[in-house]
Design a protein around this motif. Structure first.
Motif, PDB file in Angstrom:
ATOM      1  N   ASN A 180      62.177  82.349 -12.714  1.00 20.45           N
ATOM      2  CA  ASN A 180      62.421  82.916 -11.387  1.00 20.45           C
ATOM      3  C   ASN A 180      61.727  82.070 -10.327  1.00 20.45           C
ATOM      4  OD1 ASN A 180      63.888  85.198 -12.333  1.00 20.45           O
ATOM      5  ND2 ASN A 180      61.944  86.145 -12.951  1.00 20.45           N
ATOM      6  N   SER A 181      62.325  82.060  -9.122  1.00 20.84           N
ATOM      7  CA  SER A 181      61.768  81.226  -8.044  1.00 20.84           C
ATOM      8  C   SER A 181      60.491  81.817  -7.448  1.00 20.84           C
ATOM      9  CB  SER A 181      62.808  81.038  -6.936  1.00 20.84           C
ATOM     10  OG  SER A 181      63.169  82.300  -6.396  1.00 20.84           O
ATOM     11  N   CYS A 182      60.337  83.143  -7.515  1.00 23.06           N
ATOM     12  CA  CYS A 182      59.131  83.829  -7.005  1.00 23.06           C
ATOM     13  C   CYS A 182      58.884  83.502  -5.533  1.00 23.06           C
ATOM     14  CB  CYS A 182      57.907  83.460  -7.841  1.00 23.06           C
ATOM     15  SG  CYS A 182      57.991  83.984  -9.564  1.00 23.06           S
ATOM     16  N   GLN A 183      59.851  83.798  -4.683  1.00 24.74           N
ATOM     17  CA  GLN A 183      59.718  83.602  -3.238  1.00 24.74           C
ATOM     18  C   GLN A 183      59.391  84.941  -2.572  1.00 24.74           C
ATOM     19  OE1 GLN A 183      59.941  80.737  -1.540  1.00 24.74           O
ATOM     20  NE2 GLN A 183      60.475  79.473  -3.328  1.00 24.74           N
ATOM     21  N   ILE A 184      58.397  84.920  -1.681  1.00 29.36           N
ATOM     22  CA  ILE A 184      58.026  86.142  -0.958  1.00 29.36           C
ATOM     23  C   ILE A 184      59.195  86.634  -0.102  1.00 29.36           C
ATOM     24  CG2 ILE A 184      56.537  87.057   0.864  1.00 29.36           C
ATOM     25  CD1 ILE A 184      54.274  85.414  -0.197  1.00 29.36           C
ATOM     26  N   GLU A 185      59.956  85.698   0.465  1.00 30.20           N
ATOM     27  CA  GLU A 185      61.091  86.082   1.317  1.00 30.20           C
ATOM     28  C   GLU A 185      62.129  86.895   0.550  1.00 30.20           C
ATOM     29  OE1 GLU A 185      59.746  83.132   1.221  1.00 30.20           O
ATOM     30  OE2 GLU A 185      58.866  83.034   3.231  1.00 30.20           O
ATOM     31  N   ASP A 186      62.308  86.563  -0.715  1.00 34.81           N
ATOM     32  CA  ASP A 186      63.282  87.310  -1.522  1.00 34.81           C
ATOM     33  C   ASP A 186      62.872  88.769  -1.648  1.00 34.81           C
ATOM     34  OD1 ASP A 186      64.676  84.987  -1.874  1.00 34.81           O
ATOM     35  OD2 ASP A 186      63.782  84.517  -3.823  1.00 34.81           O
ATOM     36  N   GLU A 187      61.577  89.001  -1.803  1.00 33.89           N
ATOM     37  CA  GLU A 187      61.085  90.378  -1.917  1.00 33.89           C
ATOM     38  C   GLU A 187      61.176  91.101  -0.578  1.00 33.89           C
ATOM     39  OE1 GLU A 187      59.967  93.590  -4.000  1.00 33.89           O
ATOM     40  OE2 GLU A 187      60.318  91.606  -4.863  1.00 33.89           O
ATOM     41  N   LEU A 188      60.874  90.388   0.503  1.00 37.09           N
ATOM     42  CA  LEU A 188      60.933  91.014   1.830  1.00 37.09           C
ATOM     43  C   LEU A 188      62.366  91.320   2.243  1.00 37.09           C
ATOM     44  CD1 LEU A 188      58.237  88.913   3.717  1.00 37.09           C
ATOM     45  CD2 LEU A 188      58.111  91.337   3.151  1.00 37.09           C
ATOM     46  N   ASN A 189      63.321  90.568   1.737  1.00 33.84           N
ATOM     47  CA  ASN A 189      64.724  90.824   2.059  1.00 33.84           C
ATOM     48  C   ASN A 189      65.253  92.088   1.386  1.00 33.84           C
ATOM     49  OD1 ASN A 189      65.232  88.687   3.824  1.00 33.84           O
ATOM     50  ND2 ASN A 189      65.574  87.258   2.123  1.00 33.84           N
ATOM     51  N   LYS A 190      64.468  92.643   0.471  1.00 33.29           N
ATOM     52  CA  LYS A 190      64.878  93.874  -0.202  1.00 33.29           C
ATOM     53  C   LYS A 190      64.429  95.113   0.555  1.00 33.29           C
ATOM     54  CE  LYS A 190      64.427  91.775  -4.803  1.00 33.29           C
ATOM     55  NZ  LYS A 190      63.693  91.840  -6.098  1.00 33.29           N
ATOM     56  N   ALA A 191      64.079  94.948   1.824  1.00 32.75           N
ATOM     57  CA  ALA A 191      63.578  96.072   2.617  1.00 32.75           C
ATOM     58  C   ALA A 191      64.571  97.226   2.590  1.00 32.75           C
ATOM     59  CB  ALA A 191      63.327  95.644   4.058  1.00 32.75           C
ATOM     60  N   VAL A 192      64.054  98.424   2.458  1.00 26.43           N
ATOM     61  CA  VAL A 192      64.895  99.619   2.375  1.00 26.43           C
ATOM     62  C   VAL A 192      64.593 100.523   3.558  1.00 26.43           C
ATOM     63  CG1 VAL A 192      65.154  99.596  -0.116  1.00 26.43           C
ATOM     64  CG2 VAL A 192      63.165 100.703   0.885  1.00 26.43           C
ATOM     65  N   GLN A 193      65.413 101.546   3.733  1.00 26.75           N
ATOM     66  CA  GLN A 193      65.241 102.477   4.841  1.00 26.75           C
ATOM     67  C   GLN A 193      65.128 103.899   4.313  1.00 26.75           C
ATOM     68  OE1 GLN A 193      68.520 103.625   7.260  1.00 26.75           O
ATOM     69  NE2 GLN A 193      70.049 102.800   5.855  1.00 26.75           N
ATOM     70  N   GLY A 194      64.857 104.800   5.232  1.00 22.51           N
ATOM     71  CA  GLY A 194      64.870 106.229   4.923  1.00 22.51           C
ATOM     72  C   GLY A 194      63.860 106.617   3.859  1.00 22.51           C
ATOM     73  N   THR A 195      64.286 107.531   2.998  1.00 22.85           N
ATOM     74  CA  THR A 195      63.379 108.044   1.969  1.00 22.85           C
ATOM     75  C   THR A 195      62.947 106.948   1.010  1.00 22.85           C
ATOM     76  OG1 THR A 195      65.324 108.679   0.670  1.00 22.85           O
ATOM     77  CG2 THR A 195      64.339 110.367   2.076  1.00 22.85           C
ATOM     78  N   GLY A 196      63.794 105.938   0.813  1.00 28.78           N
ATOM     79  CA  GLY A 196      63.413 104.836  -0.068  1.00 28.78           C
ATOM     80  C   GLY A 196      62.214 104.074   0.449  1.00 28.78           C
ATOM     81  N   LEU A 197      62.123 103.913   1.773  1.00 32.32           N
ATOM     82  CA  LEU A 197      60.978 103.222   2.359  1.00 32.32           C
ATOM     83  C   LEU A 197      59.727 104.078   2.295  1.00 32.32           C
ATOM     84  CD1 LEU A 197      59.694 100.937   4.027  1.00 32.32           C
ATOM     85  CD2 LEU A 197      60.522 102.093   6.078  1.00 32.32           C
ATOM     86  N   ALA A 198      59.840 105.346   2.671  1.00 26.96           N
ATOM     87  CA  ALA A 198      58.662 106.204   2.772  1.00 26.96           C
ATOM     88  C   ALA A 198      58.125 106.633   1.417  1.00 26.96           C
ATOM     89  CB  ALA A 198      58.996 107.441   3.611  1.00 26.96           C
ATOM     90  N   PHE A 199      59.027 107.041   0.522  1.00 24.28           N
ATOM     91  CA  PHE A 199      58.579 107.657  -0.724  1.00 24.28           C
ATOM     92  C   PHE A 199      58.596 106.716  -1.928  1.00 24.28           C
ATOM     93  CE2 PHE A 199      60.292 111.159   1.889  1.00 24.28           C
ATOM     94  CZ  PHE A 199      59.142 111.917   1.991  1.00 24.28           C
ATOM     95  N   ILE A 200      59.092 105.492  -1.738  1.00 24.81           N
ATOM     96  CA  ILE A 200      59.102 104.533  -2.857  1.00 24.81           C
ATOM     97  C   ILE A 200      58.349 103.252  -2.479  1.00 24.81           C
ATOM     98  CG2 ILE A 200      60.547 103.140  -4.383  1.00 24.81           C
ATOM     99  CD1 ILE A 200      62.701 105.280  -4.189  1.00 24.81           C
TER     100      ILE A 200
END
Length: 728
Positions: free
Chosen positions: A424-444
């Motif tokens: 795997n490339s292990c890029q921080i940007e790849d993880e940040l691009n997985k940003a979620v909204q709503g309950t997924g952001l708050a509770f996960i």
């Protein structure tokens, strides 16, 4: 003066007094007849007052204790959960920092003018949403009822989210946090990690399985989740106790519920900035992508966010402003609250991406360590030559930069064989691009990041207490948008109505605390408010711009003490209706193109899967939109066709203009003396402004609106034909 002169003067005075008594007795009988044909609204004793005081100011109507309390109430209502888990997502999705430009433009074009409009009509007319639109035009009275219906729909599921936050808050007083690790399962032979958790993550598993105990589809009820049922009951009890005395009780709570979230956000921001990787998250969030900003979808989503962020159309803004003094500077309030809302969204976005940057850094370090071990094994097996590895690389303490260097070298050397190496490339940007909204952001996502914080239970307690306060601030405005119009219109006791409303909402809200309840929350969030609220606000804009007319600007000048900028007139008259109509069409088209459905949690796969609503689900979705808008045409038809006899309590056709009321000519049985000779007072009805703001007099010509399109109340004292003194 001679004594006899005093006697003569006393006799003359007595005659004058007797004459005055005669005049008054005659005037009383004539005045009774005058009152019969004119408009009298809740007059306890006759006073020479301004028509606006007669029509709008009620002695018993409560008022805010201070301007600060009112501003905090409006801020608490407009600043809600969407600022924390919707705005950051949209910002990240739609061009990062470049998204702020269309948002600001639309805030100036749609947000502030419409927010100012709702503040103005509420403060000017001093009624809830039903009374306000009844006052402007009885045919448009259904707008207020539609607002109440939408408020009720939103309150049903919004308080469920507060219940979820209360549950997580109650579970945060543990070390370690209960969602820190996957649970272990024991059988007869050995102990192993829960498979569903191992396939997803500890926080994801805790949310779907421990908190919601979710079913696999909306058709599988699964019975009530007793933990969430108790939390929902607690949430409604808090709302009921806070609202039972109206603004007298909720206003005091606003000091805490509105200010505490800012304290928590600042604490989180300071703490997050001290964590490794937080700057990466903020940099990623504010890196502008100008090409994305030019897409129409970005502007549509920005307009929708502006619209819902300020709470337009709910009636809460109108209800809160109706308790203001008449000369309050609501223009300043509109600008202040709008920009506080904007800066709160930016602050929340900084916090979210600073925390997500830290979380991405932690995950990236884990990724680097795991893939470094794979590279070491490949080198030992001879699949990768040791010679291509730079000599300064130390795999036991490798950094992300060094790993990326090694990864790029291996990819170039082993170009054809590289996919089989499973690196795997292990890029921080790849993880940040997985940003979620709503309950997924708050509770996960956010809960997972907090498990890596030092003293994580403390930060978890603070975070979920902040969510509870943000939710309660919005709930107070939403419930006020229901209670105030009904109390003003039907004169019921606020305490009884509040208890009944909260009890009814809790009973209906039990559908949201089933095991399938989360899917119903998604359904209500998608269909109960978006289109109906847009229609409501478009009608509000039309009612003020075209029915109330240019006189509204004059009333604003009288009320504020200065003339508002003509910019607002052109916005209300032309720009805002067109943009709202465009947003409505875009929302309907987007809803039509997007298949109606929801993301279901599949236990076997330990992942979400998109499912379409069943037939009955589709019926519920469109029924909610239909019911929310239904009061508008129903009231319009009733008023146009006079299907309900309002003659016993209606207002005469009058025109309100700059503090005075002009009565339209009414031919009462063709008797010129009917102003003097009328029915006895016992035969007269007693109109009640609070219950019937509009009424058509029997015997009067059909006149549904006054010349300037508005309805007012008062006495026939202006623009009357000149009459000789003898006739008076």
């Amino acid at each position: 003066m001679p004594k006899n002169s005093k006697v003569v003067k006393r006799e003359l005075d007595d005659e004058v007094i007797e004459s005055v008594k005669d005049l008054l007795s005659n005037e009383d009988s004539a005045d009774d007849a005058f009152k019969k044909s004119e408009l009298i609204v809740d007059v306890q004793e006759e006073k020479d007052t301004d028509v606006e005081e007669e029509s709008e100011v009620e002695d018993e109507r409560p008022a805010w204790n201070s301007k600060l309390q009112y501003i905090l109430a409006q801020v608490g209502f407009s600043v809600g959960l969407g600022n924390v888990w919707r705005f950051p997502y949209l910002c990240q999705k739609n061009g990062g920092g470049a998204y702020l430009l269309p948002y600001l433009i639309l805030l100036l074009v749609i947000g502030i003018p419409l927010f100012f409009l709702e503040l103005s009509v509420g403060q000017r007319i001093r009624r809830g949403s039903i009374g306000v639109w009844n006052y402007i035009s009885p045919k448009l009275g259904g707008i207020g009822f539609a607002s109440c219906v939408v408020c009720f729909f939103v309150a049903l599921y919004y308080n469920v989210i507060i219940g979820w936050s209360l549950f997580y808050f109650s579970q945060s007083f543990q070390q370690p946090l209960p969602w820190d690790q996957c649970p272990l399962v024991k059988n007869a032979s050995h102990t192993f990690v829960e498979p569903e958790c191992e396939k997803s993550s500890a926080t994801t598993y805790y949310w779907y399985r421990e908190a919601l105990n979710i079913s696999s589809s909306i058709s599988e009820s699964g019975g009530l989740n007793w933990k969430m049922t108790i939390c929902l009951l607690a949430a409604w009890v808090v709302v009921c106790l806070a609202m039972i005395k109206g603004i007298q009780s909720s206003g005091k709570i606003m000091y805490f519920s509105s200010l505490f979230p800012y304290v928590v956000l600042m604490c989180f921001l300071i703490r997050a900035l001290l964590l490794n990787g937080s700057i990466d998250g903020i940099r990623h969030m504010f890196t502008p992508e100008l090409e994305i900003m030019l897409e129409p979808k970005v502007w549509r989503e920005a307009a929708a966010q502006v619209f819902f962020a300020l709470g337009l159309g709910f009636g809460g803004v109108i209800a809160f402003s109706s308790y203001n003094k008449r000369d309050n500077n609501c223009h300043f309030d509109a600008v202040l609250v709008s920009f506080i809302n904007f800066f709160t969204s930016v602050l929340a976005t900084l916090v979210v991406f600073a925390v997500l940057g830290f979380k991405a850094n932690v995950i990236n370090e884990k990724c680097v360590a795991e893939n470094s071990e794979i590279i070491i094994k490949l080198v030992k097996m001879g699949n990768i030559s040791q010679d291509i590895i730079p000599h300064h690389i130390n795999f036991s303490a490798i950094t992300a930069e060094d790993y990326n260097l090694v990864y790029d070298i291996i990819q170039k050397v082993k170009e054809e064989e590289f996919p089989a190496l499973h690196l795997n490339s292990c890029q921080i940007e790849d993880e940040l691009n997985k940003a979620v909204q709503g309950t997924g952001l708050a509770f996960i996502a956010f809960t997972e990041a907090m498990t890596h914080f030092p003293a994580s239970p403390f930060w978890s307690v603070m975070f979920f207490l902040m969510l509870v306060n943000l939710g309660l601030g919005s709930m107070f405005g939403t419930i006020e948008g229901i209670i105030t119009p009904i109390v003003d219109t039907f004169k019921v006791r606020k305490e009884i109505l509040t208890v009944i409303c909260c009890l009814l909402a809790f009973c209906i809200g039990l559908i949201f605390v089933q095991r399938s309840g989360n899917y119903f929350v998604t359904m209500f969030d998608d269909y109960s408010a978006t289109v109906p609220l847009l229609i409501v606000v478009i009608l509000e804009n039309i009612a003020v711009s075209f029915v109330y007319g240019i006189e509204f600007m004059e009333d604003l000048k009288d009320m504020l003490g200065f003339a508002p900028n003509r910019y607002y007139y052109y916005m209300w008259k032309y720009i805002s209706p067109l943009m709202l109509l465009s947003l409505l069409i875009a929302s309907i088209v987007n809803m039509g193109l997007s298949p109606p459905g929801y993301n279901a949690w599949i236990e076997d796969k330990a992942s979400e899967e998109f499912l379409s609503y069943p037939t009955w689900g589709m019926v519920v979705c469109f029924s909610m939109m239909f019911l929310a808008i239904l009061p508008v045409p129903v009231v319009f038809i009733i008023r146009c066709c006079n299907l309900i006899d309002d003659s016993s309590g209606s207002l005469a056709s009058v025109t309100y203009k700059r503090g005075r009321v002009l009565k339209e000519p009414v031919n009462l049985e063709g008797d010129d003396a009917s102003l003097i000779h009328g029915k006895i007072s016992s035969e007269m009805s007693s109109p009640n402004f609070g219950k019937n703001i509009y009424r058509k007099q029997s015997g009067s010509p059909t006149l549904n609106t006054a010349p300037n399109g508005r309805y007012g109340i008062g006495y026939l004292m202006a623009d009357m034909p000149d009459m000789p003194e003898s006739d008076l």
